[in-house]
Design an enzyme around this catalytic site. Structure first.
Site, PDB file in Angstrom:
ATOM      1  N   GLU A 127       0.479  -1.516   0.007  1.00 23.85           N
ATOM      2  CA  GLU A 127      -0.055  -0.307  -0.078  1.00 23.85           C
ATOM      3  C   GLU A 127       0.926   1.527   0.086  1.00 23.85           C
ATOM      4  OE1 GLU A 127      -2.629  -0.378   3.332  1.00 23.85           O
ATOM      5  OE2 GLU A 127      -3.280  -2.429   2.028  1.00 23.85           O
ATOM      6  N   ASN A 169       2.183  -5.414  -3.331  1.00 27.72           N
ATOM      7  CA  ASN A 169       0.805  -5.731  -2.931  1.00 27.72           C
ATOM      8  C   ASN A 169      -0.235  -4.494  -2.794  1.00 27.72           C
ATOM      9  OD1 ASN A 169      -1.101  -8.045  -2.481  1.00 27.72           O
ATOM     10  ND2 ASN A 169      -1.278  -7.156  -0.444  1.00 27.72           N
ATOM     11  N   HIS A 206     -10.227  -6.088  -2.744  1.00 30.22           N
ATOM     12  CA  HIS A 206     -11.556  -5.779  -1.058  1.00 30.22           C
ATOM     13  C   HIS A 206     -12.963  -4.731  -2.165  1.00 30.22           C
ATOM     14  CE1 HIS A 206      -9.016  -7.139   1.812  1.00 30.22           C
ATOM     15  NE2 HIS A 206      -7.997  -6.475   1.250  1.00 30.22           N
ATOM     16  N   GLU A 235      -6.624 -10.807  -1.496  1.00 29.29           N
ATOM     17  CA  GLU A 235      -6.602 -10.471   0.138  1.00 29.29           C
ATOM     18  C   GLU A 235      -8.928 -10.237  -0.263  1.00 29.29           C
ATOM     19  OE1 GLU A 235      -5.669  -7.115   2.059  1.00 29.29           O
ATOM     20  OE2 GLU A 235      -3.424  -7.588   1.794  1.00 29.29           O
TER      21      GLU A 235
HETATM   22  O1  G3I Z   1      -5.630  -7.721  18.878  1.00 31.66           O
HETATM   23  C1  G3I Z   1      -5.576  -6.972  19.180  1.00 31.66           C
HETATM   24  C2  G3I Z   1      -6.545  -6.511  20.959  1.00 31.66           C
HETATM   25  O2  G3I Z   1      -5.314  -7.752  21.575  1.00 31.66           O
HETATM   26  C3  G3I Z   1      -6.636  -5.677  21.516  1.00 31.66           C
HETATM   27  O3  G3I Z   1      -7.809  -4.973  22.877  1.00 31.66           O
HETATM   28  C4  G3I Z   1      -7.842  -5.147  19.690  1.00 31.66           C
HETATM   29  C5  G3I Z   1      -8.058  -3.839  19.795  1.00 31.66           C
HETATM   30  O4  G3I Z   1      -8.364  -3.094  19.835  1.00 31.66           O
HETATM   31  O5  G3I Z   1      -7.281  -4.957  18.566  1.00 31.66           O
HETATM   32  C6  G3I Z   1      -6.423  -5.981  18.471  1.00 31.66           C
HETATM   33  O6  G3I Z   1      -5.713  -5.535  17.371  1.00 31.66           O
HETATM   34  C7  G3I Z   1      -7.055  -5.769  16.141  1.00 31.66           C
HETATM   35  C8  G3I Z   1      -6.126  -6.782  14.550  1.00 31.66           C
HETATM   36  O7  G3I Z   1      -6.746  -6.413  14.212  1.00 31.66           O
HETATM   37  C9  G3I Z   1      -6.521  -8.437  15.786  1.00 31.66           C
HETATM   38  O8  G3I Z   1      -7.949  -8.602  15.226  1.00 31.66           O
HETATM   39  C10 G3I Z   1      -6.511  -4.338  15.788  1.00 31.66           C
HETATM   40  O9  G3I Z   1      -6.742  -3.294  16.736  1.00 31.66           O
HETATM   41  C11 G3I Z   1      -7.274  -4.090  14.525  1.00 31.66           C
HETATM   42  O10 G3I Z   1      -6.736  -2.882  13.736  1.00 31.66           O
HETATM   43  C12 G3I Z   1      -6.533  -5.477  13.904  1.00 31.66           C
HETATM   44  O11 G3I Z   1      -7.164  -4.814  11.951  1.00 31.66           O
HETATM   45  C13 G3I Z   1      -6.440  -5.705  10.914  1.00 31.66           C
HETATM   46  C14 G3I Z   1      -6.268  -4.421   9.886  1.00 31.66           C
HETATM   47  O12 G3I Z   1      -5.744  -4.559   8.582  1.00 31.66           O
HETATM   48  C15 G3I Z   1      -5.301  -3.435  10.561  1.00 31.66           C
HETATM   49  O13 G3I Z   1      -4.686  -2.575   9.854  1.00 31.66           O
HETATM   50  C16 G3I Z   1      -7.647  -6.448  10.408  1.00 31.66           C
HETATM   51  O14 G3I Z   1      -7.714  -7.935  11.403  1.00 31.66           O
HETATM   52  C17 G3I Z   1      -7.164  -7.164   8.957  1.00 31.66           C
HETATM   53  O15 G3I Z   1      -8.213  -7.670   8.530  1.00 31.66           O
HETATM   54  C18 G3I Z   1      -6.407  -5.013   8.422  1.00 31.66           C
HETATM   55  O16 G3I Z   1      -6.374  -6.262   7.350  1.00 31.66           O
HETATM   56  C19 G3I Z   1      -5.517  -5.368   5.683  1.00 31.66           C
HETATM   57  C20 G3I Z   1      -4.589  -6.202   5.334  1.00 31.66           C
HETATM   58  O17 G3I Z   1      -3.026  -6.073   6.170  1.00 31.66           O
HETATM   59  C21 G3I Z   1      -3.996  -5.085   4.444  1.00 31.66           C
HETATM   60  N1  G3I Z   1      -5.066  -4.279   3.255  1.00 31.66           N
HETATM   61  C22 G3I Z   1      -6.058  -4.099   4.116  1.00 31.66           C
HETATM   62  C23 G3I Z   1      -6.443  -5.162   4.928  1.00 31.66           C
HETATM   63  C24 G3I Z   1      -8.006  -4.838   5.738  1.00 31.66           C
HETATM   64  O18 G3I Z   1      -8.048  -3.352   6.354  1.00 31.66           O
END
Ligand code: G3I
Length: 305
Positions: A127, A169, A206, A235
């Site tokens: 990105e 990517n 997406h 993705e």
């Molecule tokens: O694990 C912690 C947890 O301990 C905590 O209490 C909680 C509170 O916010 O956060 C949890 O972490 C979260 C994590 O996902 C696991 O669930 C993060 O806040 C959250 O920001 C994170 O989101 C991820 C996101 O990327 C972050 O940028 C998504 O799961 C994930 O699907 C998403 O994936 C991205 C790709 O990497 C890149 N392309 C876009 C795609 C979708 O946004």
């Protein structure tokens, strides 16, 4: 084939999913995972904040658990991601200039070395381009270290792991006529002409009503492979339900199948409830782990129907 992985294998491709380490104790989840999927991308566990929470102190436990799951079910791994403006640990967010450049390259080297021999493809850089009509790089602390940060990351990754495919990517790069797509294309063209080690381009894909599957999606994939790189759909998730959603998944699957160097498709989660945008119900299995119409559409397409 009777599963996504075996049907994709019949075309010389893989079918993958994003996996969360925290769900590996859920037997419904792991049952579908091991039955259907032949490639695994860690959804968060190989990101910079996860693997280097303190500078030069590496933390691989959750990512290693996902690699072990992949090994146990005979799936391959996509590494995600070595260099990104987002999900940086606090220490990196506050860095800039040559110190940040060195820290980024050290991160690439250490993580790619740790996983050497275990990764089919790495999202080396994720990105890095801006949305909209500019075609410019996205502003970030990494971009401000100099425009050559991307190629520097690719060279470091190649030095650490000579056999992994090295990918760029991004999202919103599916429509051939978008400035962002054109900008990434020109970067790949430039890298190929100058011998920067890039092997593949990942299209996150997406999709929703604001960013639908473009009618020229297959053309975009083909045009990139004409530069001499592989492409993957990395993705995939599509907002919707029922036959309308199924039709879109079929279209995307057929686009990959029509492009010789489209080597595989990964969906961004297993059940709708596992999705980062669960309210869009964008995946192939419902919250109970039952196959949706979209699943059948993808399986049929992979089987040539
Ligand atoms: O694990 C912690 C947890 O301990 C905590 O209490 C909680 C509170 O916010 O956060 C949890 O972490 C979260 C994590 O996902 C696991 O669930 C993060 O806040 C959250 O920001 C994170 O989101 C991820 C996101 O990327 C972050 O940028 C998504 O799961 C994930 O699907 C998403 O994936 C991205 C790709 O990497 C890149 N392309 C876009 C795609 C979708 O946004």
């Amino acid at each position: 084939g009777t599963t996504l992985g075996s049907a994709a294998s019949g075309t010389g491709r893989y079918f993958g999913t994003a996996v969360s380490a925290s769900k590996l104790s859920d037997s419904v989840y792991t049952g579908i995972l091991s039955r259907e999927f032949s490639m695994i991308t860690p959804e968060n566990e190989m990101k910079i904040d996860a693997t280097e929470p303190s500078q030069n102190q590496f933390s691989y436990g959750n990512a290693d658990r996902i690699v072990a799951q992949a090994t146990s079910q005979g799936a391959r791994m996509r590494g995600h991601t070595l260099a990104w403006h987002s999900q940086q640990p606090g220490w990196m967010q506050s860095m800039e200039g040559s110190a940040l450049r060195s820290a980024m390259l050290n991160h690439v080297t250490q993580v790619a070395t740790h996983y050497r021999g275990k990764i089919y493809a790495w999202d080396v850089v994720n990105e890095a381009f801006a949305d909209g009509s500019s075609g410019a790089r996205r502003d970030s602390n990494l971009q401000r270290t100099g425009n050559d940060w991307i190629e520097a990351a690719f060279r470091a990754a190649r030095a650490a792991d000579a056999n992994a495919k090295l990918c760029y990517n991004d999202y919103n790069t599916d429509d051939w006529n978008q400035a962002k797509t054109q900008a990434v294309y020109r970067m790949v063209q430039d890298f190929k002409s100058r011998g920067v080690p890039i092997d593949c381009v990942g299209f996150q894909s997406h999709f929703n009503s604001n960013s639908p599957v473009p009618s020229n999606y297959r053309t975009t994939l083909q045009n990139f492979t004409d530069l001499g790189v592989d492409v993957q759909i990395t993705e995939l998730d599509i907002e919707g339900s029922g036959s309308a959603q199924a039709d879109k998944f079929r279209t995307v699957t057929n686009a990959c199948l029509a492009v010789a160097r489209c080597t595989g498709i990964t969906v961004w989660g297993i059940r709708d409830t596992d999705s980062w945008r669960a309210s869009a119900t964008p995946l192939l299995f419902d919250g109970n782990g039952q196959k949706k119409a979209a699943y059948t559409a993808v399986l049929d397409a992979l089987n040539g129907g």
